[in-house]
Design a protein around this motif. Structure first.
Motif, PDB file in Angstrom:
ATOM      1  N   LEU A  66       0.502  -1.255   0.141  1.00 35.70           N
ATOM      2  CA  LEU A  66      -0.369  -0.160  -0.637  1.00 35.70           C
ATOM      3  C   LEU A  66       0.815   1.473   0.123  1.00 35.70           C
ATOM      4  O   LEU A  66       0.166   2.383   0.798  1.00 35.70           O
ATOM      5  N   SER A 170      -5.408   5.665  -9.616  1.00 37.66           N
ATOM      6  CA  SER A 170      -5.412   5.864  -8.141  1.00 37.66           C
ATOM      7  C   SER A 170      -4.483   7.416  -8.776  1.00 37.66           C
ATOM      8  O   SER A 170      -3.819   7.404 -10.446  1.00 37.66           O
ATOM      9  N   GLU A 275      -3.451   3.238  -4.282  1.00 39.47           N
ATOM     10  CA  GLU A 275      -4.985   2.605  -4.105  1.00 39.47           C
ATOM     11  C   GLU A 275      -6.413   3.290  -4.799  1.00 39.47           C
ATOM     12  O   GLU A 275      -7.133   4.268  -4.553  1.00 39.47           O
ATOM     13  N   LEU A 277      -9.934   2.902  -6.191  1.00 42.43           N
ATOM     14  CA  LEU A 277     -11.220   2.713  -5.392  1.00 42.43           C
ATOM     15  C   LEU A 277     -12.406   2.052  -5.871  1.00 42.43           C
ATOM     16  O   LEU A 277     -13.646   2.036  -5.919  1.00 42.43           O
ATOM     17  N   ARG A 347      -6.089  -3.891  -4.674  1.00 41.47           N
ATOM     18  CA  ARG A 347      -5.543  -3.575  -2.778  1.00 41.47           C
ATOM     19  C   ARG A 347      -5.980  -4.556  -1.744  1.00 41.47           C
ATOM     20  O   ARG A 347      -6.878  -4.064  -2.082  1.00 41.47           O
ATOM     21  N   THR A 350      -9.110  -2.987   0.875  1.00 40.28           N
ATOM     22  CA  THR A 350     -10.163  -1.639   0.124  1.00 40.28           C
ATOM     23  C   THR A 350     -10.768  -1.615   0.766  1.00 40.28           C
ATOM     24  O   THR A 350     -11.965  -1.095   0.940  1.00 40.28           O
ATOM     25  N   ARG A 353     -12.143  -0.508   4.304  1.00 38.73           N
ATOM     26  CA  ARG A 353     -12.086   0.690   4.963  1.00 38.73           C
ATOM     27  C   ARG A 353     -12.923   0.792   4.093  1.00 38.73           C
ATOM     28  O   ARG A 353     -13.134   1.861   5.292  1.00 38.73           O
TER      29      ARG A 353
END
Length: 388
Positions: A66, A170, A275, A277, A347, A350, A353
């Motif tokens: 990360l 990213s 990272e 998303l 990643r 993810t 989170r």
């Protein structure tokens, strides 16, 4: 897997939350997974993984890495080479917009014939995520260029066979797309009290942006549960920040350029570096019924990234002109922001989170689901020849 040409779907307004929930329940019988977290997806069955020329050295990176300066996976230009399917497949993929820069690899793969080289006839439909999600779960569309937003995670929690199978990008370290705040007299940009502030955004609490937004707010005494969200139209977010309608705002590319360098505003943070998303979501058609087509789709996507978006693609004036025309974006606007770091890899952690942010924002339904129910790296691993 449908083989007939689908009927044209027009862009519709976003469904209210209650109506979306009802639609998800109505389609549950068509796309439910079995009790086992990974059962029901063909990609979990043993498949032959062969080495892929041009992807041997750097076609895969450790998902647990990360670090912000992580180099994304890359194969040689033109790799992985096409492997045309014995029978042509029709694939329908939905996207919330056809003109955003992060959609460029998908659009370029269609334009350059990369999907066609795999024996795929790909049709791109413009549909908001809430409209497309029930269609994906039911199998009326095959893939979705979106993100594991709260609605997606809630749908998976309800039993849908939908997985995040490839990432998109990213930001470049020079990008300042993210949370901006208007400073009061005497305030320092190093600490801006955010609790109780009005925050303008075109993106609701259920978006993946909730995760980086939460991180930025907490550094300044706020949090998703401590700010007053004001959802605004894309053309109104900057105006509201400038005229005092809101105290802070999440500004996207290239809007943040309007306040960058102005000492009345401070940048508090954006999407984590290194990272991704969002990216590609597959439903039961490509996970269960025809994973060969799923791998072929990802192979074409990955080859497009390696061929056209491997580095700072905006350094090539001819390509910028071609890309601006393809995305229907004015060339100066496209050139005003740094190139995205296109990245097909997902990643580790993810989705954990993201779910924590959704819970904080009050939009998560049920218990958090483990990553293995929401993410499948096996198909892109096969596309680049990575053996676990």
């Amino acid at each position: 897997m449908r083989t007939t040409t689908p009927t044209r779907i027009r862009t519709r307004k976003t469904w209210p939350t209650a109506l979306l929930a009802a639609a998800l329940l109505a389609t549950a019988g068509a796309g439910c997974a079995k009790e086992d977290d990974t059962a029901g997806t063909a990609s979990t069955k043993p498949r032959t993984i062969k080495a892929v020329e041009g992807c041997d050295a750097k076609g895969w990176t450790d998902p647990s890495d990360l670090t912000a300066d992580r180099a994304p996976a890359r194969c040689d230009k033109g790799a992985p080479a096409p492997q045309k399917l014995p029978k042509k497949r029709k694939i329908t993929v939905a996207t919330g917009t056809a003109g955003a820069e992060y959609v460029a690899p998908l659009q370029m793969a269609v334009k350059k014939g990369e999907f066609a080289k795999e024996g795929l006839d790909v049709e791109v439909k413009v549909l908001p995520t809430p409209d497309a999600l029930p269609l994906l779960a039911k199998g009326d569309i095959d893939a979705q260029w979106a993100a594991p937003e709260a609605a997606v995670m809630n749908g998976i929690n309800g039993g849908f066979t939908i997985k995040w199978v490839a990432a998109n990008y990213s930001p470049d370290p020079k990008s300042r797309s993210g949370l901006w705040v208007r400073l009061n007299d005497g305030q320092s940009a190093t600490h801006v009290p955010m609790a109780g502030r009005k925050l303008g955004t075109m993106i609701g609490k259920g978006s993946v942006i909730a995760y980086p937004m939460s991180k930025a707010l907490k550094k300044h005494g706020g949090g998703l549960d401590k700010v007053d969200f004001r959802q605004l139209g894309s053309a109104d977010v900057l105006t509201a920040l400038q005229n005092g309608g809101v105290d802070s705002a999440w500004l996207l590319d290239p809007v943040w350029r309007k306040v960058d360098g102005d000492k009345k505003y401070a940048f508090l943070g954006g999407q984590p570096l290194g990272e991704p998303l969002g990216g590609l979501l597959f439903g039961p058609n490509l996970l269960q019924d025809d994973p060969d087509a799923g791998v072929a789709f990802l192979r074409a996507y990955i080859r497009t990234v390696n061929t056209y978006f491997a580095g700072d693609y905006k350094k090539d004036p001819a390509f910028v002109t071609e890309l601006a025309k393809l995305l229907k974006i004015e060339e100066p606007v496209l050139k005003s922001t740094p190139s995205l770091r296109m990245d097909w890899e997902i990643r580790s952690g993810t989705t954990d989170r993201l779910q924590a942010a959704y819970k904080e924002a009050g939009v998560a339904e049920g218990e958090a689901i483990p990553e293995k129910r929401a993410v499948d790296r096996k198909l892109y691993a096969e596309a680049v020849g990575h053996r676990p």
